[in-house]
Design an enzyme around this catalytic site. Structure first.
Site, mmCIF file in Angstrom:
data_model
loop_
_atom_site.group_PDB
_atom_site.id
_atom_site.type_symbol
_atom_site.label_atom_id
_atom_site.label_comp_id
_atom_site.label_asym_id
_atom_site.label_seq_id
_atom_site.Cartn_x
_atom_site.Cartn_y
_atom_site.Cartn_z
ATOM 1 N N SER A 158 1.055 -1.693 0.078
ATOM 2 C CA SER A 158 0.109 -0.074 0.243
ATOM 3 C C SER A 158 0.371 1.421 0.101
ATOM 4 O O SER A 158 1.565 1.287 -0.843
ATOM 5 C CB SER A 158 -0.920 0.155 1.004
ATOM 6 O OG SER A 158 -2.030 0.989 0.615
ATOM 7 N N ASP A 250 -10.116 -5.157 -5.063
ATOM 8 C CA ASP A 250 -8.932 -3.293 -4.546
ATOM 9 C C ASP A 250 -9.518 -2.831 -5.411
ATOM 10 O O ASP A 250 -8.817 -2.760 -6.702
ATOM 11 C CB ASP A 250 -7.558 -3.958 -4.161
ATOM 12 C CG ASP A 250 -6.798 -2.878 -3.690
ATOM 13 O OD1 ASP A 250 -7.365 -1.980 -3.505
ATOM 14 O OD2 ASP A 250 -5.575 -3.004 -3.193
ATOM 15 N N HIS A 284 -7.791 -5.298 -0.592
ATOM 16 C CA HIS A 284 -6.211 -4.570 -0.748
ATOM 17 C C HIS A 284 -5.755 -5.431 0.556
ATOM 18 O O HIS A 284 -6.041 -5.386 1.679
ATOM 19 C CB HIS A 284 -6.816 -3.130 0.324
ATOM 20 C CG HIS A 284 -5.530 -2.490 -0.386
ATOM 21 N ND1 HIS A 284 -5.048 -2.134 -0.711
ATOM 22 C CD2 HIS A 284 -5.931 -1.684 0.829
ATOM 23 C CE1 HIS A 284 -4.142 -0.397 -0.770
ATOM 24 N NE2 HIS A 284 -3.599 -0.866 0.617
#
Length: 310
Positions: A158, A250, A284
């Protein structure tokens, strides 16, 4: 005056889920789990320690197979959390790095960078640059004894993957063996792939970035959008190989795919040295929350293979 102060301490001024800021200036991170301490991990045999380095610190992971006879690849890892949350002591990330260090095997160095809003960007970027330079200096005894500084990787999830791009694109960046970007946090004013085209939704996508980096010009800042006009050319990435991981559920998946395609194009378009792993049916950073599921194991095995490839 006291009543106003009390009211300010309960009135939310900024809310992002990961971090909440009250009008008084009080900062709360609601989802922070109890920290995982460094030390010997019974499940993997990996030992870890924290090293404090001024504005930042690092947690190092040494696998049980480490010996003076054979040097290990070094993975400099940057955790996610939108540059506003999480740490090297986050239990899910700590478990992941214990497992990764053991499986490769590799010496891993997780960067404890400063968080916004207390320390707005570029503080985190600066800390990551300093940490990578510290690793490459071989100043730590574990790194000096066991790390192969000709096989240094950067990896992160991320916001951490965003920081890995930042590390590899610096004009004076040291040559890296590879970069692993897991569900990278990139954005931009113009949609790519099947991203939402709705103006309000696109603006919302940049709110956390502008909060973490209030001095930024916006979501087309090259640090948030490596594909923006005027961003440094991806042919200058200082790494031999690049691996990008995306997840079907995601909303950042299209950015990750576009980034991988752009790096491929910048390297001549033949796909040499660029891997894209797209995981179906997951969201995610799912691998941190469901490490034992089959898709997480597949992702993990692909990362291990990437690090251990000749």
């Amino acid at each position: 005056m006291e009543s106003n102060t009390a009211a300010d301490d309960n009135e939310v001024e900024h809310e992002f889920g990961l971090v909440r800021v009250y009008k008084s200036g009080r900062v709360v991170r609601p989802f922070v789990a109890p920290p995982a301490a460094p030390g010997l991990d019974p499940a993997t045999g990996v030992d870890s320690k924290d090293v404090h380095l001024g504005d930042y610190s690092a947690r190092l992971y040494l696998p049980p197979s480490a010996s003076a006879a054979a040097k290990l690849p070094v993975i400099v890892y940057v955790h996610g959390g939108g540059f506003v949350a999480e740490s090297v002591a986050s239990p899910n990330g700590h478990r992941f790095l214990n497992s990764l260090a053991a499986a490769c095997p590799a010496l891993a160095v997780s960067v404890e960078y400063r968080l916004a809003p207390e320390h707005p960007l570029p503080a985190a970027y600066d800390d990551c640059v300093a940490a990578l330079r510290w690793v490459l200096s071989g100043a730590d005894p574990w790194v000096a004894a066991h790390g192969d500084l000709g096989r240094v990787f950067v990896a992160g999830d991320s916001a951490g993957a965003n920081a890995c791009h930042y590390l590899a694109i610096q004009p004076d960046a040291a040559r890296l063996k590879g970069a692993v970007l897991i569900h990278p946090w990139f954005w931009g004013s113009e949609a790519v792939g099947e991203e939402t085209r709705h103006p309000l939704a696109r603006a919302m996508g940049g709110r956390l970035w502008m909060f973490a980096c209030p001095g930024s010009s916006g979501v087309d800042d090259p640090r948030m959008n490596p594909l923006a006009p005027g961003a440094p050319g991806l042919e200058t990435l200082a790494c031999e190989r690049v691996m990008v991981c995306t997840a079907e559920g995601d909303h950042l998946r299209w950015r990750g795919r576009a980034y991988a395609e752009a790096v491929t194009a910048a390297r001549g378009g033949d796909g040499q040295g660029v891997e894209l792993l797209e995981t179906e049916g997951e969201g995610h950073v799912f691998h941190l929350f469901k490490p034992d599921c089959d898709k997480a194991k597949e992702l993990f095995d692909r990362i291990v293979a990437f690090v251990t490839a000749p």
